[in-house]
Each structure stands twice: as C-alpha cells, then as structure tokens.
Design a protein around this motif. Structure first.
Motif, PDB file in Angstrom:
ATOM      1  N   ASP A  10      10.977   1.098 -21.730  1.00 15.00           N
ATOM      2  CA  ASP A  10      11.072   2.540 -21.471  1.00 15.00           C
ATOM      3  C   ASP A  10       9.714   3.225 -21.555  1.00 15.00           C
ATOM      4  O   ASP A  10       8.881   2.884 -22.385  1.00 15.00           O
ATOM      5  N   ASN A  11       9.528   4.216 -20.681  1.00 15.51           N
ATOM      6  CA  ASN A  11       8.362   5.094 -20.689  1.00 15.51           C
ATOM      7  C   ASN A  11       7.023   4.366 -20.539  1.00 15.51           C
ATOM      8  O   ASN A  11       6.027   4.774 -21.124  1.00 15.51           O
ATOM      9  N   THR A  12       6.997   3.307 -19.759  1.00 13.85           N
ATOM     10  CA  THR A  12       5.730   2.589 -19.585  1.00 13.85           C
ATOM     11  C   THR A  12       5.067   2.882 -18.249  1.00 13.85           C
ATOM     12  O   THR A  12       3.908   2.530 -18.059  1.00 13.85           O
ATOM     13  N   THR A  42       4.285   4.083  -2.469  1.00 11.17           N
ATOM     14  CA  THR A  42       4.732   5.314  -1.807  1.00 11.17           C
ATOM     15  C   THR A  42       5.722   6.070  -2.685  1.00 11.17           C
ATOM     16  O   THR A  42       6.387   6.985  -2.203  1.00 11.17           O
ATOM     17  N   GLU A  43       5.802   5.676  -3.961  1.00  7.74           N
ATOM     18  CA  GLU A  43       6.789   6.246  -4.884  1.00  7.74           C
ATOM     19  C   GLU A  43       8.182   6.155  -4.277  1.00  7.74           C
ATOM     20  O   GLU A  43       9.025   7.014  -4.458  1.00  7.74           O
ATOM     21  N   CYS A  44       8.388   5.120  -3.500  1.00 11.62           N
ATOM     22  CA  CYS A  44       9.650   4.769  -2.843  1.00 11.62           C
ATOM     23  C   CYS A  44      10.030   5.699  -1.700  1.00 11.62           C
ATOM     24  O   CYS A  44      11.138   5.594  -1.165  1.00 11.62           O
ATOM     25  N   VAL A  45       9.124   6.616  -1.302  1.00  9.57           N
ATOM     26  CA  VAL A  45       9.379   7.443  -0.118  1.00  9.57           C
ATOM     27  C   VAL A  45       9.528   6.495   1.066  1.00  9.57           C
ATOM     28  O   VAL A  45       8.734   5.587   1.263  1.00  9.57           O
ATOM     29  N   GLY A  46      10.590   6.669   1.834  1.00  5.38           N
ATOM     30  CA  GLY A  46      10.876   5.800   2.959  1.00  5.38           C
ATOM     31  C   GLY A  46      11.839   4.683   2.613  1.00  5.38           C
ATOM     32  O   GLY A  46      12.364   4.018   3.494  1.00  5.38           O
ATOM     33  N   HIS A  47      12.064   4.469   1.318  1.00  6.35           N
ATOM     34  CA  HIS A  47      12.985   3.411   0.882  1.00  6.35           C
ATOM     35  C   HIS A  47      14.162   3.970   0.082  1.00  6.35           C
ATOM     36  O   HIS A  47      15.308   3.658   0.358  1.00  6.35           O
ATOM     37  N   TYR A  48      13.858   4.775  -0.940  1.00  7.92           N
ATOM     38  CA  TYR A  48      14.882   5.280  -1.859  1.00  7.92           C
ATOM     39  C   TYR A  48      14.687   6.774  -2.078  1.00  7.92           C
ATOM     40  O   TYR A  48      13.635   7.332  -1.774  1.00  7.92           O
ATOM     41  N   ASP A  49      15.675   7.421  -2.667  1.00 10.03           N
ATOM     42  CA  ASP A  49      15.593   8.852  -2.939  1.00 10.03           C
ATOM     43  C   ASP A  49      14.637   9.187  -4.080  1.00 10.03           C
ATOM     44  O   ASP A  49      14.120  10.294  -4.160  1.00 10.03           O
ATOM     45  N   SER A  50      14.422   8.235  -4.982  1.00  6.46           N
ATOM     46  CA  SER A  50      13.506   8.450  -6.101  1.00  6.46           C
ATOM     47  C   SER A  50      12.819   7.129  -6.429  1.00  6.46           C
ATOM     48  O   SER A  50      13.319   6.063  -6.069  1.00  6.46           O
ATOM     49  N   PRO A  51      11.671   7.177  -7.113  1.00  8.13           N
ATOM     50  CA  PRO A  51      10.969   5.939  -7.461  1.00  8.13           C
ATOM     51  C   PRO A  51      11.850   5.013  -8.298  1.00  8.13           C
ATOM     52  O   PRO A  51      12.539   5.460  -9.216  1.00  8.13           O
ATOM     53  N   THR A  52      11.843   3.754  -7.961  1.00 11.91           N
ATOM     54  CA  THR A  52      12.691   2.810  -8.697  1.00 11.91           C
ATOM     55  C   THR A  52      11.953   2.071  -9.805  1.00 11.91           C
ATOM     56  O   THR A  52      12.583   1.443 -10.637  1.00 11.91           O
ATOM     57  N   CYS A  53      10.617   2.158  -9.839  1.00 14.78           N
ATOM     58  CA  CYS A  53       9.860   1.413 -10.846  1.00 14.78           C
ATOM     59  C   CYS A  53      10.298   1.788 -12.260  1.00 14.78           C
ATOM     60  O   CYS A  53      10.444   0.913 -13.115  1.00 14.78           O
ATOM     61  N   GLN A  54      10.523   3.073 -12.495  1.00 15.96           N
ATOM     62  CA  GLN A  54      10.924   3.503 -13.826  1.00 15.96           C
ATOM     63  C   GLN A  54      12.333   3.031 -14.161  1.00 15.96           C
ATOM     64  O   GLN A  54      12.648   2.782 -15.315  1.00 15.96           O
ATOM     65  N   GLN A  55      13.171   2.900 -13.147  1.00 13.43           N
ATOM     66  CA  GLN A  55      14.548   2.467 -13.384  1.00 13.43           C
ATOM     67  C   GLN A  55      14.633   0.978 -13.692  1.00 13.43           C
ATOM     68  O   GLN A  55      15.476   0.553 -14.464  1.00 13.43           O
ATOM     69  N   VAL A  56      13.766   0.162 -13.075  1.00  7.09           N
ATOM     70  CA  VAL A  56      13.869  -1.285 -13.237  1.00  7.09           C
ATOM     71  C   VAL A  56      12.944  -1.848 -14.312  1.00  7.09           C
ATOM     72  O   VAL A  56      13.102  -2.992 -14.710  1.00  7.09           O
ATOM     73  N   CYS A  57      11.998  -1.048 -14.799  1.00  2.00           N
ATOM     74  CA  CYS A  57      11.074  -1.529 -15.821  1.00  2.00           C
ATOM     75  C   CYS A  57      11.847  -1.796 -17.112  1.00  2.00           C
ATOM     76  O   CYS A  57      12.597  -0.940 -17.578  1.00  2.00           O
ATOM     77  N   PRO A  58      11.672  -2.981 -17.693  1.00  2.89           N
ATOM     78  CA  PRO A  58      12.438  -3.319 -18.892  1.00  2.89           C
ATOM     79  C   PRO A  58      11.980  -2.576 -20.147  1.00  2.89           C
ATOM     80  O   PRO A  58      12.670  -2.582 -21.151  1.00  2.89           O
TER      81      PRO A  58
END
Length: 59
Positions: A32-34, A14-30
C-alpha cells in the motif's frame, strides 16, 4: 525492476489513459501507498492521451 525497487518508466506511462478509467498500478501493487506521484512531472489527460497514441499507433 530497478536495483531494489520496481520503477515506472514515466516516458511510457500514460496513467492508463487509453486502457482503463483510472491508473491500475496502485490497485495491483502488493504494498500500500508505494506508488509516488512525481510533482515535477504532472501531465494533463490530453498529454497522456497523446503519449498513448504515439506508443500504440493504430494499425
């Protein structure tokens, strides 16, 4: 996890809709830019919210 890569299940993302203000996958991926956005599967915030409601029913 896919054969060689982790894969995001677009039917459940859901691209974190309903959980966070923005998608967290990009923030937690070890690495960059994957996280690659599929231009063939663009969803509006309303569509993402509807998916969230189906995946996480109240109760």
């Amino acid at each position: 996890m896919g054969l060689e890569y982790y894969e995001i299940d677009t039917d459940r993302c859901t691209e974190c809709v309903g959980h966070y203000d923005s998608p967290t996958c990009q923030q937690v991926c070890p690495i960059d830019n994957t996280i690659i956005i599929d231009p063939q599967r663009v969803e509006t915030n309303d569509q993402l919210w509807e998916k969230f409601v189906v995946l996480h029913p109240a109760g």
